[in-house]
Design a protein around this motif. Structure first.
Motif, PDB file in Angstrom:
ATOM      1  N   MET A  47      15.790  16.719  49.626  1.00 41.38           N
ATOM      2  CA  MET A  47      15.468  17.601  50.758  1.00 41.38           C
ATOM      3  C   MET A  47      14.623  16.848  51.793  1.00 41.38           C
ATOM      4  O   MET A  47      14.844  16.972  53.000  1.00 41.38           O
ATOM      5  N   LEU A  48      13.672  16.082  51.293  1.00 46.87           N
ATOM      6  CA  LEU A  48      12.833  15.302  52.202  1.00 46.87           C
ATOM      7  C   LEU A  48      13.675  14.294  52.979  1.00 46.87           C
ATOM      8  O   LEU A  48      13.525  14.137  54.209  1.00 46.87           O
ATOM      9  N   TYR A  49      14.602  13.624  52.302  1.00 47.90           N
ATOM     10  CA  TYR A  49      15.471  12.653  52.978  1.00 47.90           C
ATOM     11  C   TYR A  49      16.355  13.352  54.018  1.00 47.90           C
ATOM     12  O   TYR A  49      16.542  12.844  55.136  1.00 47.90           O
ATOM     13  N   SER A  50      16.892  14.508  53.651  1.00 47.33           N
ATOM     14  CA  SER A  50      17.755  15.243  54.585  1.00 47.33           C
ATOM     15  C   SER A  50      16.992  15.660  55.826  1.00 47.33           C
ATOM     16  O   SER A  50      17.500  15.554  56.961  1.00 47.33           O
ATOM     17  N   PHE A  51      15.757  16.142  55.657  1.00 43.56           N
ATOM     18  CA  PHE A  51      14.944  16.513  56.822  1.00 43.56           C
ATOM     19  C   PHE A  51      14.649  15.284  57.682  1.00 43.56           C
ATOM     20  O   PHE A  51      14.609  15.356  58.918  1.00 43.56           O
ATOM     21  N   TRP A  52      14.434  14.170  57.024  1.00 43.99           N
ATOM     22  CA  TRP A  52      14.172  12.914  57.732  1.00 43.99           C
ATOM     23  C   TRP A  52      15.361  12.562  58.633  1.00 43.99           C
ATOM     24  O   TRP A  52      15.196  12.204  59.792  1.00 43.99           O
ATOM     25  N   ILE A  53      16.551  12.677  58.057  1.00 40.80           N
ATOM     26  CA  ILE A  53      17.761  12.376  58.836  1.00 40.80           C
ATOM     27  C   ILE A  53      17.853  13.288  60.061  1.00 40.80           C
ATOM     28  O   ILE A  53      18.227  12.858  61.165  1.00 40.80           O
TER      29      ILE A  53
ATOM     30  N   MET B   2      23.422  23.016  49.760  1.00 45.87           N
ATOM     31  CA  MET B   2      23.787  22.916  48.341  1.00 45.87           C
ATOM     32  C   MET B   2      22.546  22.874  47.454  1.00 45.87           C
ATOM     33  O   MET B   2      22.520  23.486  46.376  1.00 45.87           O
ATOM     34  N   LEU B   3      21.509  22.168  47.893  1.00 45.92           N
ATOM     35  CA  LEU B   3      20.279  22.093  47.111  1.00 45.92           C
ATOM     36  C   LEU B   3      19.616  23.460  46.978  1.00 45.92           C
ATOM     37  O   LEU B   3      19.149  23.845  45.899  1.00 45.92           O
ATOM     38  N   LEU B   4      19.582  24.200  48.085  1.00 46.99           N
ATOM     39  CA  LEU B   4      18.964  25.531  48.060  1.00 46.99           C
ATOM     40  C   LEU B   4      19.741  26.488  47.164  1.00 46.99           C
ATOM     41  O   LEU B   4      19.161  27.227  46.365  1.00 46.99           O
ATOM     42  N   ILE B   5      21.074  26.470  47.291  1.00 49.49           N
ATOM     43  CA  ILE B   5      21.906  27.366  46.471  1.00 49.49           C
ATOM     44  C   ILE B   5      21.820  26.977  44.997  1.00 49.49           C
ATOM     45  O   ILE B   5      21.673  27.827  44.121  1.00 49.49           O
ATOM     46  N   GLY B   6      21.904  25.675  44.724  1.00 46.68           N
ATOM     47  CA  GLY B   6      21.823  25.215  43.335  1.00 46.68           C
ATOM     48  C   GLY B   6      20.488  25.562  42.694  1.00 46.68           C
ATOM     49  O   GLY B   6      20.432  26.001  41.539  1.00 46.68           O
ATOM     50  N   GLY B   7      19.395  25.360  43.447  1.00 47.62           N
ATOM     51  CA  GLY B   7      18.076  25.720  42.925  1.00 47.62           C
ATOM     52  C   GLY B   7      17.948  27.207  42.671  1.00 47.62           C
ATOM     53  O   GLY B   7      17.372  27.639  41.673  1.00 47.62           O
TER      54      GLY B   7
ATOM     55  N   ILE C  30      15.901   6.911  44.946  1.00 49.89           N
ATOM     56  CA  ILE C  30      15.210   7.747  43.945  1.00 49.89           C
ATOM     57  C   ILE C  30      15.933   9.077  43.791  1.00 49.89           C
ATOM     58  O   ILE C  30      16.089   9.606  42.685  1.00 49.89           O
ATOM     59  N   GLY C  31      16.405   9.620  44.913  1.00 51.30           N
ATOM     60  CA  GLY C  31      17.115  10.894  44.883  1.00 51.30           C
ATOM     61  C   GLY C  31      18.401  10.828  44.072  1.00 51.30           C
ATOM     62  O   GLY C  31      18.694  11.733  43.292  1.00 51.30           O
ATOM     63  N   ILE C  32      19.176   9.736  44.222  1.00 52.43           N
ATOM     64  CA  ILE C  32      20.473   9.690  43.523  1.00 52.43           C
ATOM     65  C   ILE C  32      20.295   9.495  42.019  1.00 52.43           C
ATOM     66  O   ILE C  32      21.029  10.056  41.215  1.00 52.43           O
TER      67      ILE C  32
ATOM     68  N   LEU D 182      15.498  17.617  43.847  1.00 52.66           N
ATOM     69  CA  LEU D 182      15.395  18.690  44.839  1.00 52.66           C
ATOM     70  C   LEU D 182      14.449  18.296  45.968  1.00 52.66           C
ATOM     71  O   LEU D 182      14.789  18.374  47.155  1.00 52.66           O
ATOM     72  N   VAL D 183      13.256  17.844  45.597  1.00 49.70           N
ATOM     73  CA  VAL D 183      12.247  17.506  46.600  1.00 49.70           C
ATOM     74  C   VAL D 183      12.640  16.254  47.382  1.00 49.70           C
ATOM     75  O   VAL D 183      12.584  16.219  48.620  1.00 49.70           O
ATOM     76  N   VAL D 184      13.046  15.204  46.654  1.00 48.14           N
ATOM     77  CA  VAL D 184      13.333  13.917  47.302  1.00 48.14           C
ATOM     78  C   VAL D 184      14.535  14.025  48.236  1.00 48.14           C
ATOM     79  O   VAL D 184      14.489  13.556  49.387  1.00 48.14           O
TER      80      VAL D 184
END
Length: 727
Positions: free
Chosen positions: A65-71, A160-165, A93-95, A61-63
């Motif tokens: 999300m951090l990568y997505s914000f980076w993009i 998807m991460l937010l909904i899944g969490g 690490i995320g995958i 979740l954290v990793v």
């Protein structure tokens, strides 16, 4: 060393290749298991893998999300915000953590207790996130971060991460987890009053919502038990109804609550907030009252744990009130206390005081006026059966902090009753058994805070009582009118809160209904209405004593007995040394536990018990000066469902020092059987010839194997101890 290569043709170091291949393998295995899910049975060894899901799900979740914000913040290839190697590692690490979380979550979903509909979307969304992140990593070459497609994928993954969490949170914490604080705030601001409170709705249900429903709801029903409605709660789960008053332990609900914290069946499970002692006592009392969903708080006796619990949590309770006055001098309180007038604090660390008067023959009006130095701290005054005259009400009206005033069966006629209008904070007034008249009582409506007035056994006619009951502001308790119905009395109230009697401490009792006779026994036998001792004034005891008391009154059925064990403590050890240390799970307060003067209740989670299981209890107790002792009392606990048994052998040694000891007495306690009540405080007395002692040694041996009839047969039993008394 040769480098491995990604599916997209890029090369990378061996460790990255291993991680990528592992994630690829897990996703492939996951897809395979999904296809054959209906035939898949989780083996025992794999169940532990499923239960690591809560531990690892936060990493992806954290990793990710951090990568997505980076993009999203990268504007171009040359951007200083872009670091290709670091971003590559972050996504890798995320995958792998997403694959581990998805796989362990799938295994966990196969366990019983989860509603399939509730976990369906959470499970599939977790798998989609894992596969999508793997594909993204595999095709990074074609998705540069500064291009629109990569940013669209980032936003999609974030959603998807937010909904899944969120869906996962609903399963573990309930659907209203996010909004619970706001709902709680509304409830806090809209508490019911003590008089309006329903025991289940306002006391039991909030406990279940905070401590139980997260594991017993429509989405996650451990043991097939759901608690979100009364009907489902009463229906029970695969182990039947949660309560059973025919059993000594009152059923599975309380059995699980009383289990040791390290027992896997203890409820709530490890990691969740346990029930407090007060909450456990509250649930136990509700079950003993018949588990009634329509039971009202005001209908239970003041001795019932429900009543005291309600006082602490409901609006309108003096216990919760914040007082703006300072505490009175302890020296002044001690000076004003006497054999016939008791002044005590209404609650621990509260500046508010309550005063009770005893012995009608010795009462004088000056006894009330003498309390003037502490009148700003007195909020309760009980003058029941005292020869209080009408003129005394002028003195009483000077105690302007009074919230509760009891004048039952006093000599007042009501002529000066309007004087009480000066008591602007008065909430409860009891005038039962007096000669007050209707107009005088009605004048009390001018007291702004007054809520309850008790007028039982007065000369008011039925019509006048009916007139009072119609009052919209004040609740007038006029008593029960019935010529053929006989009611039960409430049990007497034992006023001593501390079960340990030191010095000249006296045992005090009272009853709320005037004219009631309290009879008691000290020999373990239930008192009767004719031959047992009559309580007339506080009395001392010279040894450990089990008090049993009942209330009797003509025209009423006798009350149920109230029991309380009092420990006599003559000599206080100056120090204690534990030869063998208590188990780390139950360390209590270490050495000082055995002589701190604090008696625990029968809750295993009180933090006041020393627990031993793998070794004997061995301890020394020391006196700086020799004491003339002739008995030792050891306070212990039995909790059959919690694997806590009496010791198989207890030894008490005494002497002048550790090297000069002799065996004073040995006890071999009787072991419980199937019919033994589940939980009880135990008292072991050791009497021996009077002798001078400077050092005592106590040895207690735990039961090595629980009996065949016990669920934990063959396992070691616990022993729990909390105090040693010397007399």
């Amino acid at each position: 060393m040769e480098s491995a290569s990604q599916p997209n043709g890029r090369s990378f170091s061996d460790w990255k290749g291993w991680i990528y291949n592992f994630a690829f393998f897990l996703n492939g295995l996951l897809i395979f298991l999904l296809v054959f899910e209906n035939r898949f049975v989780v083996p025992v060894w794999m169940q532990s893998l499923g239960r690591i899901h809560p531990l690892v799900l936060h990493f992806p979740l954290v990793v990710l999300m951090l990568y997505s914000f980076w993009i999203l913040v990268v504007e171009k290839k040359e951007s200083s915000k872009w670091n290709e190697n670091l971003a590559d590692t972050l996504l890798l690490i995320g995958i792998v953590t997403a694959a581990i979380a998805a796989f362990s979550g799938f295994v966990l979903s196969q366990e019983e207790g989860y509603e399939k509909d509730a976990i369906f979307w959470h499970k599939w969304l977790g798998i989609v996130i894992s596969i999508a992140s793997l594909l993204w990593y595999s095709f990074q070459k074609y998705l540069p971060p500064w291009k629109i497609p990569a940013k669209i994928i980032s936003v999609s993954l974030l959603i998807m991460l937010l909904i899944g969490g969120h869906l996962g949170g609903n399963i573990t914490h309930g659907e209203d987890f996010l909004t619970a604080p706001m709902q709680l705030a509304v409830v806090e601001n809209d508490k019911v009053t003590f008089e309006e409170a329903n025991v289940y709705t306002d006391l039991v249900e909030p406990i279940l919502e905070q401590k139980c429903i997260s594991c017993h709801n429509a989405q996650k029903s451990k043991g097939n038990l759901q608690m979100q409605t009364k009907e489902l709660f009463a229906k029970g789960g695969k182990e039947g109804t949660p309560w059973d008053t025919t059993k000594a332990d009152l059923g599975v609900l309380l059995t699980r609550v009383h289990l040791p914290l390290d027992n896997k069946k203890h409820m709530p499970p490890r990691g969740k907030a346990p029930l407090t002692d007060e909450e456990i006592a509250m649930l136990e009392a509700w079950i003993k009252e018949g588990s009634r969903f329509d039971l009202m708080v005001k209908s239970v006796s003041p001795q019932n744990p429900i009543y005291s619990y309600a006082q602490n949590v409901l609006a309108g309770s003096e216990v919760e009130e914040k007082y703006d006055f300072s505490a009175a001098s302890q020296d002044k309180i001690k000076e004003l206390n006497s054999t016939y007038r008791l002044i005590k604090s209404v609650a621990a660390e509260s500046p508010a005081l309550a005063v009770n008067f005893y012995n009608r023959a010795n009462f004088k009006s000056e006894d009330i006026a003498a309390l003037a130095p502490i009148k700003e701290q007195i909020i309760e005054m009980d003058l029941s059966k005292m020869p209080v005259k009408d003129e005394d009400l002028k003195t009483i009206s000077q105690f302007t902090e009074l919230r509760k005033l009891i004048l039952n069966f006093t000599d007042i006629t009501g002529s000066t009753l309007p004087e009480l209008k000066k008591l602007t904070k008065l909430k409860n007034l009891s005038l039962s058994g007096t000669k007050v008249k209707l107009p005088q009582i009605q004048a009390l409506s001018e007291i702004p805070a007054l809520k309850n007035v008790f007028v039982w056994n007065t000369d008011l006619t039925k019509q006048e009582m009916s007139t009072l009951r119609k009052s919209s502001k004040i609740s007038y308790e006029t008593g029960f009118a019935g010529d053929t119905v006989v009611l039960n009395l409430n049990p007497p109230i034992v006023e001593n809160e501390d079960p340990i009697l030191t010095g000249n401490t006296l045992i005090r009792m009272k009853h709320q209904i005037p004219g009631t006779v309290i009879r008691y026994s000290l020999d373990g036998k239930e008192p009767d209405s004719t031959t047992s001792m009559v309580y007339s004034k506080p009395f001392p005891v010279a040894q450990n004593t089990k008090l049993i008391a009942k209330a009797f009154k003509k025209g009423w059925y006798g009350s149920k007995p109230v029991e309380k064990f009092f420990f006599k403590s003559t000599y206080h050890p100056d120090s204690v040394r534990l030869i063998t240390k208590a188990d780390l799970k139950y360390p209590a307060q270490g050495n000082k536990t055995l002589n701190d003067g604090i008696k625990s209740d029968n809750s295993t989670s009180s933090g006041k018990w020393l627990g031993y299981r793998d070794q004997d209890l061995q301890t020394y107790l020391y006196f700086k000066k020799p004491v003339e002792a002739q008995s030792v009392t050891i306070s212990m606990l039995r909790n059959v469902g919690g694997y806590i048994f009496p010791p198989t052998r207890i030894e008490v040694w005494g002497g002048t020092n550790e090297k000069q000891m002799k065996l004073l007495k040995v006890l071999t306690p009787k072991m419980p059987d199937k019919t033994t009540s589940n939980s009880e405080n135990l008292v072991f007395d050791f009497d021996f010839p009077s002798q001078e002692i400077s050092c005592l040694k106590v040895v207690a041996k735990p039961l090595a194997k629980l009996p065949e009839w016990h669920p934990g047969k063959g396992q070691k039993a616990w022993i729990f101890v909390d105090e040693v008394f010397i007399n």
